[in-house]
Design an enzyme around this catalytic site. Structure first.
Site, PDB file in Angstrom:
ATOM      1  N   SER A   1      70.062 -21.710 -96.385  1.00 55.24           N
ATOM      2  CA  SER A   1      69.566 -21.029 -95.173  1.00 55.24           C
ATOM      3  C   SER A   1      68.240 -20.290 -95.324  1.00 55.24           C
ATOM      4  O   SER A   1      67.735 -19.751 -94.340  1.00 55.24           O
ATOM      5  CB  SER A   1      70.603 -20.036 -94.596  1.00 55.24           C
ATOM      6  OG  SER A   1      71.598 -20.716 -93.859  1.00 55.24           O
TER       7      SER A   1
ATOM      8  N   VAL B   1      65.285 -29.193 -98.741  1.00 52.29           N
ATOM      9  CA  VAL B   1      66.123 -29.696 -99.831  1.00 52.29           C
ATOM     10  C   VAL B   1      66.938 -30.910 -99.376  1.00 52.29           C
ATOM     11  O   VAL B   1      67.179 -31.846-100.141  1.00 52.29           O
ATOM     12  CB  VAL B   1      66.987 -28.544-100.404  1.00 52.29           C
ATOM     13  CG1 VAL B   1      68.076 -28.108 -99.466  1.00 52.29           C
ATOM     14  CG2 VAL B   1      67.544 -28.910-101.752  1.00 52.29           C
ATOM     15  N   ASP B   2      67.324 -30.930 -98.129  1.00 52.12           N
ATOM     16  CA  ASP B   2      68.081 -32.049 -97.555  1.00 52.12           C
ATOM     17  C   ASP B   2      67.280 -33.354 -97.666  1.00 52.12           C
ATOM     18  O   ASP B   2      67.788 -34.385 -98.140  1.00 52.12           O
ATOM     19  CB  ASP B   2      68.362 -31.703 -96.078  1.00 52.12           C
ATOM     20  CG  ASP B   2      69.432 -32.565 -95.444  1.00 52.12           C
ATOM     21  OD1 ASP B   2      70.050 -33.381 -96.144  1.00 52.12           O
ATOM     22  OD2 ASP B   2      69.640 -32.415 -94.224  1.00 52.12           O
TER      23      ASP B   2
HETATM   24  P1  ADP Z   1      67.761 -24.350 -94.672  1.00 52.21           P
HETATM   25  O1  ADP Z   1      67.588 -25.213 -93.448  1.00 52.21           O
HETATM   26  O2  ADP Z   1      69.228 -24.141 -95.027  1.00 52.21           O
HETATM   27  O3  ADP Z   1      66.975 -23.094 -94.602  1.00 52.21           O
HETATM   28  P2  ADP Z   1      65.789 -25.573 -96.479  1.00 52.21           P
HETATM   29  O4  ADP Z   1      65.926 -26.867 -97.190  1.00 52.21           O
HETATM   30  O5  ADP Z   1      64.713 -25.446 -95.459  1.00 52.21           O
HETATM   31  O6  ADP Z   1      67.247 -25.270 -95.874  1.00 52.21           O
HETATM   32  O7  ADP Z   1      65.587 -24.411 -97.536  1.00 52.21           O
HETATM   33  C1  ADP Z   1      66.614 -23.890 -98.349  1.00 52.21           C
HETATM   34  C2  ADP Z   1      66.027 -23.439 -99.676  1.00 52.21           C
HETATM   35  O8  ADP Z   1      65.847 -24.574-100.517  1.00 52.21           O
HETATM   36  C3  ADP Z   1      64.663 -22.762 -99.571  1.00 52.21           C
HETATM   37  O9  ADP Z   1      64.689 -21.603-100.397  1.00 52.21           O
HETATM   38  C4  ADP Z   1      63.703 -23.807-100.126  1.00 52.21           C
HETATM   39  O10 ADP Z   1      62.590 -23.196-100.763  1.00 52.21           O
HETATM   40  C5  ADP Z   1      64.573 -24.512-101.138  1.00 52.21           C
HETATM   41  N1  ADP Z   1      64.218 -25.886-101.522  1.00 52.21           N
HETATM   42  C6  ADP Z   1      63.500 -26.821-100.844  1.00 52.21           C
HETATM   43  N2  ADP Z   1      63.439 -27.969-101.534  1.00 52.21           N
HETATM   44  C7  ADP Z   1      64.133 -27.767-102.688  1.00 52.21           C
HETATM   45  C8  ADP Z   1      64.424 -28.558-103.845  1.00 52.21           C
HETATM   46  N3  ADP Z   1      64.003 -29.825-103.959  1.00 52.21           N
HETATM   47  N4  ADP Z   1      65.177 -28.003-104.840  1.00 52.21           N
HETATM   48  C9  ADP Z   1      65.624 -26.734-104.746  1.00 52.21           C
HETATM   49  N5  ADP Z   1      65.382 -25.933-103.689  1.00 52.21           N
HETATM   50  C10 ADP Z   1      64.640 -26.439-102.681  1.00 52.21           C
END
Ligand code: ADP
Length: 172
Positions: free
Chosen positions: A118, A34-35
């Site tokens: 997370s 998501v970042d």
């Molecule tokens: P972390 O490092 O905190 O685990 P991640 O980005 O890998 O963060 O994942 C956090 C959550 O966000 C996961 O459930 C993932 O499926 C979800 N995610 C990834 N991309 C997006 C997006 N564009 N919008 C909403 N949720 C997302």
């Protein structure tokens, strides 16, 4: 209170709300998941603002502008990496949600959207993470009467279902 909580499936970068939350890493300089999606959607201005913030410890949160996003702000929080649950992960995850709600309140924001912090690369089990998110949403709604909308954005249909099931239990 329950009517102020929405569960939607999709991409958080498309959500038009006062603030979306970024599940960032402690550098605040971008990453995957998501970042990465948020930094791609805002354009380079977000990275420039983040550089000046000097990182963020696990459990804390910092706010920036939203730039090209439909959201006006991004609240960056750093979730815990899952190490089996015995290393304070639950309290750290709770702290993420609490600090995001506090920052929203301090900045006069009334709508906020969260990804499942997370639960991606950081490996936190989804059910327990979802429960913490919803419990903290309930607590925030009690503390901040101006809070009008909390949106949980699930990336998959399965995650949306986990939120819905947990919602029944948390908001009796
Ligand atoms: P972390 O490092 O905190 O685990 P991640 O980005 O890998 O963060 O994942 C956090 C959550 O966000 C996961 O459930 C993932 O499926 C979800 N995610 C990834 N991309 C997006 C997006 N564009 N919008 C909403 N949720 C997302």
């Amino acid at each position: 209170m329950r009517e102020k909580v929405d569960i939607v499936q999709g991409d958080i970068t498309k959500v038009a709300v006062d603030a979306i939350v970024n599940a960032a890493n402690s550098s605040l300089l971008g990453g995957g998941g998501v970042d990465g999606a948020i930094h791609r959607a805002t354009g380079p201005e977000l990275l420039a603002e983040c550089r000046a913030l000097g990182g963020c410890p696990t459990g804390a949160a910092k706010i920036t502008k939203g730039y090209r996003l439909p959201a006006r702000h991004v609240i960056h929080t750093v979730g815990p990496v899952w190490h089996g649950g015995g290393s304070g992960e639950a309290e750290q995850l709770r702290s993420c949600y609490r600090n995001c709600f506090r920052l929203a309140h301090e900045n006069g924001l009334t709508g906020i959207a969260f990804p499942a912090i997370s639960t991606g690369v950081y490996g936190y089990p989804k059910g327990p993470a979802c429960r913490i998110a919803l419990e903290e949403a309930k607590a925030a709604l009690a503390s901040y009467p101006e809070l009008g909308k909390i949106i949980f954005v699930a990336f998959s249909a399965e995650d949306a279902e986990t939120y819905r099931e947990t919602m029944q239990e948390v908001f009796l």
